[in-house]
Design an enzyme around this catalytic site. Structure first.
Site, PDB file in Angstrom:
ATOM      1  N   ARG A 155      62.875 -71.737   5.648  1.00  0.00           N
ATOM      2  CA  ARG A 155      61.996 -71.282   6.817  1.00  0.00           C
ATOM      3  C   ARG A 155      60.551 -71.825   6.738  1.00  0.00           C
ATOM      4  O   ARG A 155      59.620 -71.368   7.011  1.00  0.00           O
ATOM      5  CB  ARG A 155      62.009 -69.659   6.542  1.00  0.00           C
ATOM      6  CG  ARG A 155      63.357 -68.934   6.444  1.00  0.00           C
ATOM      7  CD  ARG A 155      64.248 -69.218   7.810  1.00  0.00           C
ATOM      8  NE  ARG A 155      65.389 -68.329   7.715  1.00  0.00           N
ATOM      9  CZ  ARG A 155      66.509 -69.133   7.361  1.00  0.00           C
ATOM     10  NH1 ARG A 155      66.394 -70.437   6.949  1.00  0.00           N
ATOM     11  NH2 ARG A 155      67.529 -68.525   7.232  1.00  0.00           N
ATOM     12  N   SER A 204      63.886 -61.658  10.902  1.00  0.00           N
ATOM     13  CA  SER A 204      63.212 -61.084   9.668  1.00  0.00           C
ATOM     14  C   SER A 204      61.780 -61.051   9.668  1.00  0.00           C
ATOM     15  O   SER A 204      61.073 -62.096  10.111  1.00  0.00           O
ATOM     16  CB  SER A 204      63.743 -62.262   8.827  1.00  0.00           C
ATOM     17  OG  SER A 204      65.083 -62.368   8.839  1.00  0.00           O
ATOM     18  N   GLU A 275      57.649 -64.032   7.182  1.00  0.00           N
ATOM     19  CA  GLU A 275      58.603 -65.240   7.751  1.00  0.00           C
ATOM     20  C   GLU A 275      58.121 -64.939   9.167  1.00  0.00           C
ATOM     21  O   GLU A 275      57.854 -66.238   9.987  1.00  0.00           O
ATOM     22  CB  GLU A 275      59.965 -64.913   7.819  1.00  0.00           C
ATOM     23  CG  GLU A 275      60.972 -65.630   8.377  1.00  0.00           C
ATOM     24  CD  GLU A 275      62.334 -65.669   8.459  1.00  0.00           C
ATOM     25  OE1 GLU A 275      62.973 -65.198   7.171  1.00  0.00           O
ATOM     26  OE2 GLU A 275      63.017 -65.977   9.380  1.00  0.00           O
TER      27      GLU A 275
END
Ligand code: FAD
Length: 287
Positions: A155, A204, A275
């Site tokens: 990520r 997320s 995130e």
């Protein structure tokens, strides 16, 4: 053409946040280069599926890629996509051409360019596994960057603010339209069984810390599933999601994130890293 004070809530999947002071929708690389000749800070919105915008808005030029920059086509075993092409369009083109390997993205509701920025991934595969290179445009012009130059990891990418992914090339593998369709359907079913797929969320909230049971599991063990602040709620389905059942603000989402982060730190001694990407002057309070 640059518009002023454009509401961004409808450009995000969580549906919160204020306006962009300036907003443009370039549809070719030339138009993109033209709008990037600005002294304003530049931000990009993909599908807004991992994005939280400040309730007072963003003092920047915000770009939404359209036209050629949101289209995709197949050249041999390569899928060539504009940075603003949705993953759904990309998967559709790949399937029609009998190319497999992009099915993992079927449950990720973003764009090709947003996927590069986030190195998006699911089911053990991520952008960097299928990406060949990306055309990145900024105020200094356009450059083609390889996967190594993009510095992709979990990520994370090395892209800096003001760098816009205008086009990407994915290398896929020979398959059949039926096999691609069946695989994508199977993965979507798995997704529906564990995550809120028909709610307003931004995916997320936190990254999963290495070696931990996962952000969702830890937030759940803190007893926070279903916990509400203002109009925002920690998903009763999966605790690493925040839902907006209707009246949430971005400030409510930040307050919930701060609470989850504080409780996980107290109980597990771990510092969760968000995130979801922030647009505008949003930040979490220090632990
Ligand atoms: C229901 C749901 C499920 C999800 N599941 C997953 C999952 O399984 N795996 C996963 O990795 N993510 C998942 N996400 C999060 C999200 O879909 C991904 O991070 C996606 O790649 C974001 O793409 P986007 O185009 O929507 O980017 P946005 O959310 O619009 O933006 C995210 C970041 O990328 C930047 N950006 C966007 N486009 C560009 C561009 N062209 N050039 C440069 N920067 C750009 C933005 O400025 C911002 O910093 C999920 C989200 C939802 C709502």
């Amino acid at each position: 053409m640059v518009e002023e004070n454009v509401a961004l809530a409808r450009y995000t999947t969580i549906g919160t946040g204020g306006p962009a002071r300036r907003f443009a929708r370039p549809s070719t690389i030339e138009e993109l280069q033209e709008v990037l000749r600005t002294d304003d800070p530049v931000e990009v919105v993909g599908l807004g599926s991992n994005l939280l915008v400040h309730d007072d808005g963003v003092d920047a030029l915000v770009l939404k890629l359209e036209g050629e920059l949101a289209a995709a086509h197949v050249e041999g075993d390569l899928l060539v996509a504009g940075g603003g092409a949705t993953n759904a369009v990309c998967l559709h083109r790949a399937r029609a051409a009998g190319l497999g390997g992009f099915e993992f993205a079927s449950a990720i509701p973003g764009t090709a360019g947003g996927g590069v920025r986030m190195n998006a991934g699911a089911y053990g595969r991520e952008w960097k596994d299928v990406l060949v290179d990306a055309v990145v445009v900024d105020a200094d012009g356009a450059r083609t960057l390889t996967v190594a130059e993009l510095d992709l990891s979990y990520r994370h990418s090395g892209l800096r603010p003001g760098q816009v992914v205008a086009q990407v090339r994915f290398e896929l593998a020979r398959s059949t339209p039926d096999a691609v369709k069946a695989k994508a359907r199977e993965l979507l079913e798995q997704r529906k069984a564990t995550q809120p797929t028909n709610k307003r969320t931004f995916g997320s909230v936190f990254k999963n810390p290495a070696g931990s049971p996962g952000a969702g599991r830890m937030i759940e063990e803190c007893g926070l599933k279903g916990h509400r602040i203002g109009g925002a709620m920690i998903s009763p389905r999966h605790a690493n999601f925040i839902e907006n059942p209707g009246e949430a603000t971005s400030a409510d989402c930040i307050a919930l994130m701060a609470e989850a982060r504080r409780r996980v730190h107290e109980r597990f001694g771990l510092e969760l890293e968000h995130e979801v990407q922030f647009l505008g002057p949003l930040e979490l309070p220090p632990l």
